[in-house]
Design an enzyme around this catalytic site. Structure first.
Site, PDB file in Angstrom:
ATOM      1  N   GLU A  74     -11.569  -8.567  22.119  1.00  0.00           N
ATOM      2  CA  GLU A  74     -12.904  -8.430  22.696  1.00  0.00           C
ATOM      3  C   GLU A  74     -13.422  -9.764  23.243  1.00  0.00           C
ATOM      4  O   GLU A  74     -14.037  -9.807  24.312  1.00  0.00           O
ATOM      5  CB  GLU A  74     -13.876  -7.856  21.658  1.00  0.00           C
ATOM      6  CG  GLU A  74     -13.689  -6.378  21.392  1.00  0.00           C
ATOM      7  CD  GLU A  74     -12.453  -6.063  20.553  1.00  0.00           C
ATOM      8  OE1 GLU A  74     -11.943  -4.927  20.620  1.00  0.00           O
ATOM      9  OE2 GLU A  74     -11.988  -6.982  19.826  1.00  0.00           O
ATOM     10  N   HIS A 143     -17.119   1.929  13.632  1.00  0.00           N
ATOM     11  CA  HIS A 143     -17.133   2.622  14.919  1.00  0.00           C
ATOM     12  C   HIS A 143     -18.514   3.179  15.260  1.00  0.00           C
ATOM     13  O   HIS A 143     -18.774   3.494  16.420  1.00  0.00           O
ATOM     14  CB  HIS A 143     -16.135   3.789  14.914  1.00  0.00           C
ATOM     15  CG  HIS A 143     -14.699   3.373  14.873  1.00  0.00           C
ATOM     16  ND1 HIS A 143     -14.147   2.701  13.814  1.00  0.00           N
ATOM     17  CD2 HIS A 143     -13.691   3.545  15.773  1.00  0.00           C
ATOM     18  CE1 HIS A 143     -12.860   2.483  14.043  1.00  0.00           C
ATOM     19  NE2 HIS A 143     -12.568   2.977  15.236  1.00  0.00           N
TER      20      HIS A 143
END
Length: 339
Positions: A74, A143
């Site tokens: 990321e 998540h």
């Protein structure tokens, strides 16, 4: 191009019935066609079309140089996007889940949001960070986080969160065309929950403008993302008791549309704020401050917040207990009315 805030009937543009995820795909396709500087990058967005299929078919149409599968990094995705943005491209970076954004937080805080200021306007960062967020689809740990407030406290980056397919496409196109960075939050819970009339081609929904979904006189109910439909269900139940509500979809979380909030609250004198993020430090606190600053003398009762709890989003069996429900929102509406 048209800026669409009038009813769709006022336009001759052809429309399609799309889900929110299809509208995002349509918006990305529209901008890839129009502007060669637009580049998509992220994990599994190319060959697989993204974990939610938001980018399905785009690599086949536009090639691997425009729709790029990245390594699982990321920080690397965001760092690469910054370099692209300051060199003339318009990257749209996908973070697979908002909870995965933490390794990239340093890049966003120290570079994405500051380069315009750091260079005294010589460089801007015209990039979009797309991030699915929120609970309700029974995802594993990390998540389902809803941490939009981490970024609304970061001057230099806009934060938007659509609740409908129509707004999703229009806001996404506006975000891609914005000269500054935009965090584009997508509630996974409503990706395929409903279909809306979405115009073909290019149109824009203005960033920084909320939308009144329902007119009422007794309470202002404020929500965004998946919580808009939760709020609407509660308001429908309240109407059975003779309580009418303004319902405001904030749409942009930074900068917040202060005018739509103050206008509504000064009319109703009561407010209920609904969000699924934790109560402490949530965007709801900023909304309370705005109402106090602009409309305190109009208030007939204290402001109520209906939020997630101050715990990590729990696993599957308890997930629904964490999320605000229409029943909790209705109770808050009743509380402010009968104060």
């Amino acid at each position: 191009m048209i800026t669409m805030e009038k009813p769709l009937d006022d336009y001759t543009t052809k429309t399609n019935q799309l889900t929110l995820i299809q509208a995002i795909n349509d918006g990305l396709r529209t901008m890839l066609k129009e502007d060669e500087r637009v580049i998509l990058l992220g994990e599994d967005i190319g060959r697989n079309g993204g974990v939610f299929r938001a980018t399905e078919g785009l690599q086949e149409q536009f090639g691997e140089d425009r729709v790029i599968d990245t390594p699982l990094s990321e920080a690397g995705i965001i760092g690469t996007s910054v370099g692209m943005a300051v060199n003339g491209f318009k990257p749209v970076a996908e973070i697979q889940f908002l909870g995965f954004i933490y390794p990239a937080y340093e890049q966003i805080m120290t570079h994405v949001s500051r380069i315009r200021m750091r260079t005294m306007g010589s460089y801007t960062v015209p990039m979009v960070i797309r991030a699915p967020y929120g609970a309700g689809i029974r995802s594993p740990e990390v998540h389902s986080d809803s941490v939009e407030a981490l970024f609304t406290h970061m001057p230099g980056i806009k934060v938007v969160c659509p609740s409908s397919a129509y707004d999703a496409k229009g806001l996404l196109i506006a975000a891609i065309e914005d000269p500054d960075p935009v965090l584009f939050l997508e509630s996974m819970r409503i990706y395929r929950a409903n279909r809306d009339e979405v115009p073909e081609g290019k149109y824009i929904v203005e960033i920084g403008k909320g939308k009144k979904l329902k007119e009422g006189n007794d309470v202002t109910v404020i929500a965004w993302g998946a919580m808009v439909s939760v709020a609407m269900k509660a308001v429908e139940q309240a109407e059975m008791q003779g309580i009418t509500c303004d319902v405001i979809d904030l749409r942009t979380l930074y900068p917040i549309d202060k005018d739509i909030l103050s206008e509504s609250v000064q009319k109703t004198g009561r407010a209920v704020i609904v969000h699924e993020a934790h109560e402490t430090g949530g965007v709801g606190n900023d909304i309370v401050s705005i109402i106090n600053d602009t409309s305190f003398l109009y208030m007939k009762s204290p402001i109520e917040r209906v939020t997630g709890f101050d715990v990590p989003v729990p696993f599957f069996a308890l997930e629904e207990h964490y999320l605000p429900t229409p029943q909790r929102v209705l109770k808050a509406i009743e509380k402010v009315v009968h104060f």
